[in-house]
Scaffold this motif. Structure first.
Motif, PDB file in Angstrom:
ATOM      1  N   GLU A 169       0.840  -1.191   0.000  1.00 27.22           N
ATOM      2  CA  GLU A 169       0.000   0.000   0.000  1.00 27.22           C
ATOM      3  C   GLU A 169       0.883   1.252   0.000  1.00 27.22           C
ATOM      4  OE1 GLU A 169      -0.577  -2.572   1.958  1.00 27.22           O
ATOM      5  OE2 GLU A 169      -2.696  -3.151   1.806  1.00 27.22           O
ATOM      6  N   PRO A 197       4.407   0.596  -5.116  1.00 32.20           N
ATOM      7  CA  PRO A 197       3.399   1.165  -4.207  1.00 32.20           C
ATOM      8  C   PRO A 197       2.065   1.270  -4.954  1.00 32.20           C
ATOM      9  CG  PRO A 197       5.367   2.555  -4.388  1.00 32.20           C
ATOM     10  CD  PRO A 197       5.412   1.575  -5.501  1.00 32.20           C
ATOM     11  N   GLU A 199      -2.342   2.250  -4.798  1.00 26.86           N
ATOM     12  CA  GLU A 199      -3.598   2.673  -4.195  1.00 26.86           C
ATOM     13  C   GLU A 199      -4.779   2.031  -4.909  1.00 26.86           C
ATOM     14  OE1 GLU A 199      -3.590   6.914  -4.285  1.00 26.86           O
ATOM     15  OE2 GLU A 199      -2.165   7.128  -2.618  1.00 26.86           O
ATOM     16  N   SER A 200      -4.508   1.443  -6.090  1.00 24.97           N
ATOM     17  CA  SER A 200      -5.539   0.748  -6.849  1.00 24.97           C
ATOM     18  C   SER A 200      -4.892  -0.410  -7.594  1.00 24.97           C
ATOM     19  CB  SER A 200      -6.215   1.699  -7.844  1.00 24.97           C
ATOM     20  OG  SER A 200      -5.277   2.090  -8.848  1.00 24.97           O
ATOM     21  N   GLY A 218       1.043  -6.351   0.473  1.00 27.05           N
ATOM     22  CA  GLY A 218      -0.170  -5.740   0.978  1.00 27.05           C
ATOM     23  C   GLY A 218      -1.344  -6.253   0.165  1.00 27.05           C
ATOM     24  N   GLY A 219      -2.487  -5.613   0.340  1.00 28.94           N
ATOM     25  CA  GLY A 219      -3.657  -6.006  -0.431  1.00 28.94           C
ATOM     26  C   GLY A 219      -4.757  -6.622   0.391  1.00 28.94           C
ATOM     27  N   LEU A 222      -8.171  -5.285  -0.566  1.00 24.32           N
ATOM     28  CA  LEU A 222      -8.668  -5.406  -1.929  1.00 24.32           C
ATOM     29  C   LEU A 222      -9.900  -6.308  -1.960  1.00 24.32           C
ATOM     30  CD1 LEU A 222      -5.312  -5.836  -3.896  1.00 24.32           C
ATOM     31  CD2 LEU A 222      -6.713  -3.773  -3.701  1.00 24.32           C
TER      32      LEU A 222
END
Length: 784
Positions: A169, A197, A199-200, A218-219, A222
């Motif tokens: 993230e 990195p 954000e989407s 990360g994730g 989602l």
């Protein structure tokens, strides 16, 4: 009076309980979160319910919406929220997430009991993990065992990447020293990394250039739809993936994770127990830190196969495989009709058999050629002794060249005529032999197809059984740790897990062998990647050809006997083996006639010859006076009639031999008819067995499943021992196998019956199959 006394006692009890409940103290719990989304909300609700369930008898647990603070991955806001909790009304603080993890772990003093847990990897935590308890007043930390370094090590062992993209993230990348951590990790590695990195999802997919693998550091937030979109891009680009999130993302198509499916439940239970201990007066500094949880590799079988990532046998014992074991890289997925059609056109044995039919045709052509004219031409050059030539009066010169053409035509020959008829019958017999081989090859193809389905089902069941053994091992470990069972239970289930792992390995190899056999029958490269579509009654090709109709006829006792008689009649009518024998008998009878009356028939032939002298020279070319010169060209025509009178008794011997051969063929015909009748009756009995097995196996599997669930619950509470649990598991395994086999065995038995009848419904049109049914109804009416 008794009733009144009972009511008074119940009311007194309720009043006492109410007094006890009203005497419980209120405990307010505040929550510090990094982020709050639709995906997080159900998890926080689960955690609240778990805490209430565990602590409910000791205190009134209160969660206030105003005491749930979200920092949005902002360190400054996280610090502010922490101070708000300290000065607010919360009695216990639950801190969740990477940012809160950093803030809380840096504090030297904790004014309120604080439970620290969340998604910050152990690589970032500034806490001493060598202790069994924190030793810090009012602090207990339950930080996840997730580690970037450990995940990347497991990933590289599973797939030796050269350059891996690490997706985190964007907020975590801005707040935590992610790049510095990765630089340190990759110092000792041969591979490189690329920090992504995001954000989407688009941030991740656009950052995949130049990488051959992706690690989702990360994730967690989602959605399933976003993960599915990412999986599609990764598969298209042939990029292997590994995630630090939960097993669900691997079910959605990411290749692997090292997180256990039960990890979150274990954390929630430990948090609830920790809250209970604090409510009951224990200092957080004395509470245990660690949750005994081991990492467990989970691999999506289909994704690994699509990316051609081999799963090492050494990993299977410690790996969970998810997926449906459908070959996603298969060049072709076969249904039964595909197999049959390809066998008919491409099977090498059938191609060889077709050549036998062609050779029989050549033998017939050879037999017929005996009635074609035979034309021979020759040229001869002669040198004659001059002394002889001189006294030949011009008839035989010293040098001469002569030529002739001879034409012969058989008008009638008993042996030739008989041979034509014999070869016609033998060609037809060879064609019927080929038809029988074709029916056998079709059944062999169907057998290989259903065998592959059985092996595929066995692989899936073996995989689930291994997962079940791992679950039972976990129960045994929990019972051992709680003192409900001894170490022998652990050892037993470890031994069983090793055996189940070996069974799974064998199931994988057996399925490959099944595909090898199917490829061989289809005249395809043995190692060609193929798969088989599932088969079920009333679905696919079996729906169109109404295979369930057989069950109707056989299930009705009043129809079964006449139906079997009708099938035997059809088998005798269609059997190519009987047709081949009939043609062989006809050929033998023709041979017998030849050896009997045919020996008294004459052979009639006509022959003509034309002769010509091309050159004459040397001595003897001059014709003396008074002698006529021989013509340079001449011809002759002859008619030949021959009749065999006595041929060393050969004709009688031939007649006796033909008689013996015919008798032998008649015996073979009777034997085949009996075999057909027996085979049809046996096939019908097998079908009846399979019909019963279809229904009974469903009941058996459901009962075995419920029995296993009850036994697992009883074992978890110590009510039964490991022997009973293993028996319940084995019973469920056998029930699953029986149920999986039931439909396939029924359909295969149906095809075997069709083979004996010489009539495959799949190879005939619906109209022809309807005519077959109508013929049975007519037979039934006539028979009655």
């Amino acid at each position: 009076m008794k009733i009144k006394a009972i009511l008074i006692m119940l009311m007194a009890s309720m009043a006492y309980s109410f007094a006890q409940d009203s005497g419980k103290k209120d405990v307010r719990i505040g929550m510090l979160l990094d982020v709050r989304t639709a995906e997080i909300e159900p998890l926080t609700d689960r955690l609240k319910n778990e805490i209430r369930a565990v602590v409910g008898e000791d205190a009134n647990i209160i969660f206030s919406e105003g005491q749930v603070l979200v920092n949005g991955f902002d360190l400054d806001k996280a610090e502010e929220h922490y101070q708000t909790m300290i000065t607010g009304e919360s009695d216990i603080i639950l801190a969740f997430g990477a940012i809160n993890n950093v803030i809380v772990s840096r504090k030297q003093e904790h004014l309120k009991p604080t439970i620290l847990f969340g998604s910050a990897p152990g690589d970032f935590a500034e806490l001493d993990k060598t202790k069994s308890s924190s030793g810090i007043h009012n602090l207990v930390y339950l930080v996840t065992s997730q580690s970037f370094e450990q995940d990347l090590d497991v990933f590289s062992e599973l797939y030796p990447y050269e350059k891996v993209g690490v997706a985190v993230e964007a907020a975590m990348e801005r707040t935590l020293p992610v790049k510095e951590l990765l630089d340190r990790i990759f110092q000792s590695k041969q591979a490189e990394f690329k920090l992504i990195p995001f954000e989407s999802i688009e941030d991740i997919t656009s950052g995949l250039e130049g990488v051959d693998a992706l690690y989702m550091a990360g994730g967690f937030l989602l959605t399933d739809g976003e993960i599915s979109r990412l999986v599609s891009v990764l598969n298209e680009k042939k990029i292997a993936s590994f995630t630090s999130t939960d097993v669900n993302d691997v079910h959605l198509g990411l290749m692997a994770t090292n997180q256990r499916a039960e990890t979150l439940d274990q954390f929630f239970r430990r948090i609830a127990l920790t809250v209970e201990a604090i409510v009951n007066g224990q200092d957080a500094s004395d509470l245990p830190l660690y949750i005994e949880s081991t990492n467990e590799l989970t691999i999506n079988y289909n994704t690994a196969e699509r990316l051609e990532v081999p799963i090492k046998y050494s990993h299977i014992a410690t790996t969970n495989l998810v997926g449906d074991f459908v070959s996603v890289t298969a060049e072709k997925r076969y249904n039964l009709l595909d197999v049959i059609n390809e066998v008919i056109t491409d099977n090498l044995s059938l191609k060889s058999g077709a050549k036998d039919v062609e050779l029989a045709g050549q033998d017939l052509k050879t037999a017929k050629s005996n009635y074609l004219p035979e034309v021979n031409g020759s040229v001869t050059s002669t040198y004659l002794d001059p002394k002889i030539a001189e006294i030949s009066n011009g008839q035989n010169p010293e040098y001469s060249t002569d030529g002739n053409i001879t034409i012969s035509q058989t008008i009638f020959a008993p042996g030739a005529s008989a041979n034509i008829k014999i070869q016609e019958d033998l060609q037809k017999a060879q064609q019927e032999t080929y038809n029988a081989s074709q029916l056998d090859a079709i059944f062999d193809g169907a057998n290989a197809y259903f065998n592959a389905l059985l092996l595929k089902a066995n692989l899936q069941i073996s995989s689930r059984n291994l997962d079940l053994t791992k679950r039972n091992l976990q129960l045994a470990r929990q019972n051992y740790e709680s003192g409900q069972s001894g170490k022998s239970d652990l050892l037993q289930f470890r031994s069983q897990m090793a055996q189940n792992t070996q069974t799974l390995v064998e199931a994988v190899n057996q399925l490959e062998q099944g595909f090898f056999s199917l490829n061989q029958l289809l005249n395809q490269p043995v190692n060609r990647k193929i798969d088989v579509q599932d088969a079920d009654l009333g679905k696919g090709v079996f729906e169109e050809y109404d295979y369930d109709q057989l069950r109707v006829y056989l299930d009705d006792p009043s129809l079964r006997v006449p139906f079997v008689d009708f099938l035997v009649k059809q088998a005798r009518k269609n059997a190519p083996e009987l047709k081949s024998l009939a043609y062989n008998i006809s050929a033998t009878e023709r041979n017998l006639k030849l050896a009997a009356k045919g020996r008294f028939l004459p052979t009639l032939a006509v022959q003509g010859q034309y002769n010509s002298n091309f050159t004459r020279g040397g001595v003897g070319t001059e014709v003396p006076m008074g002698f006529a010169a021989a013509p340079r060209s001449n011809y002759n025509v002859g008619l030949n009639l021959s009749l065999p009178i006595f041929q060393r008794n050969q004709q009688n011997i031939n007649r006796q031999t033909a008689t013996i051969q015919k008798e032998q063929l008649d015996i073979n015909r009777q034997n085949i008819e009996l075999n057909l009748e027996r085979n049809v009756n046996v096939a019908v009995l097998q079908l009846t067995n399979q019909m019963a097995n279809i229904e009974l196996s469903k009941v058996s599997e459901e009962a075995a499943r419920e029995g296993l669930e009850l036994t697992q619950e009883a074992y978890a509470t110590g009510a039964v021992n490991w022997v009973q649990l293993v028996e319940a598991q084995d019973n469920y395994l056998n029930a699953q196998l029986a149920n999986a086999n039931a439909i396939y065995n029924y359909l295969l038995s149906s095809l075997q019956l069709e083979r004996f009848m010489g009539y495959y419904f799949l190879l005939h049109s619906p109209e022809e199959n309807e005519a077959f049914r109508q013929e049975f109804l007519t037979f039934l009416t006539t028979r009655n």
